[in-house]
Write a protein that holds these residues in place. Structure first.
Motif, PDB file in Angstrom:
ATOM      1  N   GLY A  49      -2.616  28.821 -52.635  1.00  0.00           N
ATOM      2  CA  GLY A  49      -1.912  27.535 -52.642  1.00  0.00           C
ATOM      3  C   GLY A  49      -2.614  26.458 -53.459  1.00  0.00           C
ATOM      4  N   PHE A  67       7.876  22.649 -51.463  1.00  0.00           N
ATOM      5  CA  PHE A  67       8.023  23.822 -52.337  1.00  0.00           C
ATOM      6  C   PHE A  67       9.170  23.620 -53.330  1.00  0.00           C
ATOM      7  CE2 PHE A  67       9.812  27.965 -53.392  1.00  0.00           C
ATOM      8  CZ  PHE A  67       8.704  28.556 -53.972  1.00  0.00           C
ATOM      9  N   PHE A 104       4.316  30.669 -60.588  1.00  0.00           N
ATOM     10  CA  PHE A 104       3.457  29.928 -59.660  1.00  0.00           C
ATOM     11  C   PHE A 104       4.185  29.507 -58.387  1.00  0.00           C
ATOM     12  CE2 PHE A 104       0.633  29.539 -63.289  1.00  0.00           C
ATOM     13  CZ  PHE A 104      -0.606  29.670 -62.683  1.00  0.00           C
TER      14      PHE A 104
HETATM   15  P1  A3P Z   1       3.946  33.078 -53.069  1.00  0.00           P
HETATM   16  O1  A3P Z   1       3.667  33.968 -54.223  1.00  0.00           O
HETATM   17  O2  A3P Z   1       3.751  33.784 -51.754  1.00  0.00           O
HETATM   18  O3  A3P Z   1       5.273  32.409 -53.158  1.00  0.00           O
HETATM   19  P2  A3P Z   1      -1.806  29.407 -56.259  1.00  0.00           P
HETATM   20  O4  A3P Z   1      -1.312  28.048 -56.608  1.00  0.00           O
HETATM   21  O5  A3P Z   1      -3.163  29.396 -55.641  1.00  0.00           O
HETATM   22  O6  A3P Z   1      -1.661  30.352 -57.385  1.00  0.00           O
HETATM   23  O7  A3P Z   1      -0.876  29.925 -55.053  1.00  0.00           O
HETATM   24  C1  A3P Z   1       0.459  30.288 -55.294  1.00  0.00           C
HETATM   25  C2  A3P Z   1       1.190  30.487 -53.972  1.00  0.00           C
HETATM   26  O8  A3P Z   1       1.380  29.206 -53.336  1.00  0.00           O
HETATM   27  C3  A3P Z   1       2.560  31.080 -54.198  1.00  0.00           C
HETATM   28  O9  A3P Z   1       2.849  31.906 -53.059  1.00  0.00           O
HETATM   29  C4  A3P Z   1       3.410  29.821 -54.242  1.00  0.00           C
HETATM   30  O10 A3P Z   1       4.784  30.012 -54.013  1.00  0.00           O
HETATM   31  C5  A3P Z   1       2.776  28.998 -53.133  1.00  0.00           C
HETATM   32  N1  A3P Z   1       3.121  27.570 -53.220  1.00  0.00           N
HETATM   33  C6  A3P Z   1       3.051  26.778 -54.318  1.00  0.00           C
HETATM   34  N2  A3P Z   1       3.497  25.543 -54.043  1.00  0.00           N
HETATM   35  C7  A3P Z   1       3.860  25.536 -52.744  1.00  0.00           C
HETATM   36  C8  A3P Z   1       4.387  24.533 -51.871  1.00  0.00           C
HETATM   37  N3  A3P Z   1       4.649  23.300 -52.298  1.00  0.00           N
HETATM   38  N4  A3P Z   1       4.624  24.878 -50.587  1.00  0.00           N
HETATM   39  C9  A3P Z   1       4.372  26.132 -50.153  1.00  0.00           C
HETATM   40  N5  A3P Z   1       3.863  27.125 -50.928  1.00  0.00           N
HETATM   41  C10 A3P Z   1       3.602  26.833 -52.216  1.00  0.00           C
END
Ligand code: A3P
Length: 279
Positions: free
Chosen positions: A45, A216, A234
């Motif tokens: 996240g 999200f 992402f």
């Molecule tokens: P998923 O692949 O399970 O959807 P990072 O930014 O460290 O690469 O992490 C990416 C993960 O965080 C992804 O998970 C992404 O969808 C999730 N993510 C990004 N923004 C988010 C938000 N605002 N709320 C919840 N999850 C989020």
């Protein structure tokens, strides 16, 4: 696929973002006392937390929102030099194992927010990320990725090693840990905790504003602006529990055993609420 990865001192890194010159320049990285650092294992996240801190800093310091986060280990030494001119507080991010974080971060007592996500959803998110990005090796099967994930043959090393090492050096004065799951379950409370930790004090109304700007859906909608054509990779699902669509019974037990071995009895491990989210 191998040439997409770089091995530096026994750890794999994405060649598209990391190089030896930068790692050497980091040995003299100059932290500032008022830097804010987000430390995460990949797919926990990070981009979510980066957006949150930018929204908070922009409200408190009356600053335009520029996603000018300095990833400690990404890019080249020239970027590092440019970052010296940025106004405080600077927002830093890293996926580095504790032992590779530049020492000045600790000497200057920089506040560090460790964002933690359960290992099973992390693995699924990481798997999809590999297959959606040209700059990381792709996998024909989930099973083959699962092997590399549990053996730590992925960029930034093994999930359990990452957290066990941070855990060992965890202190409550300069560090705070928060879980992806608690952010999903009670977002306003999580945002208050984050703002208090970094002393970015916001009104109730401002907290709600940050919440709506970093949901999200709102982040996915603006992902083309923030992440260009990588946006979709992402912001995939943003859910808890997608692992159930991928893990076999045996794989699930294997991760349970790793959790038992490395994290179950630790403070970070207990925060994860493992039985609730991983069983
Ligand atoms: P998923 O692949 O399970 O959807 P990072 O930014 O460290 O690469 O992490 C990416 C993960 O965080 C992804 O998970 C992404 O969808 C999730 N993510 C990004 N923004 C988010 C938000 N605002 N709320 C919840 N999850 C989020």
């Amino acid at each position: 696929a191998e040439d997409l990865l770089m091995n530096y001192k026994g750890m794999l890194y994405p060649r598209v973002l990391c190089n030896v010159d930068m790692f050497q320049a980091l040995e003299t990285f100059d932290a500032r006392e008022d830097d804010l650092l987000i430390a995460t294992y990949p797919k926990n996240g990070t981009n979510w937390m980066i957006q949150i801190l930018h929204e908070m800093v922009s409200l408190v310091h009356n600053r335009e929102i520029l996603l000018d986060t300095q990833w400690i280990e990404f890019g080249n030494p020239e970027m590092l030099a440019r970052f010296k001119d940025r106004p405080s507080p600077r927002i830093l991010a890293t996926h580095l194992n504790f032992k590779n974080v530049p020492r000045s971060i600790f000497e200057k007592k920089v506040k560090i927010l460790l964002l933690v996500r359960n290992p099973k959803d992390t693995a699924v998110s990481f798997y999809n990320f590999h297959n959606n990005l040209d700059s990381l090796p792709s996998y024909n099967t989930w099973d083959s990725f699962f092997k590399d994930f549990t053996n730590g043959k992925v960029v930034f090393g093994q999930y359990f090693d990452f957290f066990a090492t941070w855990e060992k050096h965890f202190n409550n004065k300069t560090m705070m840990a928060i879980t992806y799951e608690e952010m999903k379950m009670d977002y306003p409370t999580a945002l208050k905790k984050i703002s208090e930790f970094f002393q970015l004090l916001l009104t109730e109304e401002q907290i709600n504003l940050v919440a709506s700007r970093t949901s999200f859906n709102s982040m996915k909608d603006k992902s083309e602006n923030t992440h260009g054509k990588l946006g979709d990779s992402f912001f995939r699902k943003g859910d808890i529990g997608d692992w159930k669509n991928y893990f076999t019974e045996d794989q699930s037990k294997e991760v349970d055993a790793l959790f038992e071995k490395y994290l179950a009895d630790t403070k970070l491990g207990k925060m994860l609420n493992y039985d609730k989210y991983c069983k």
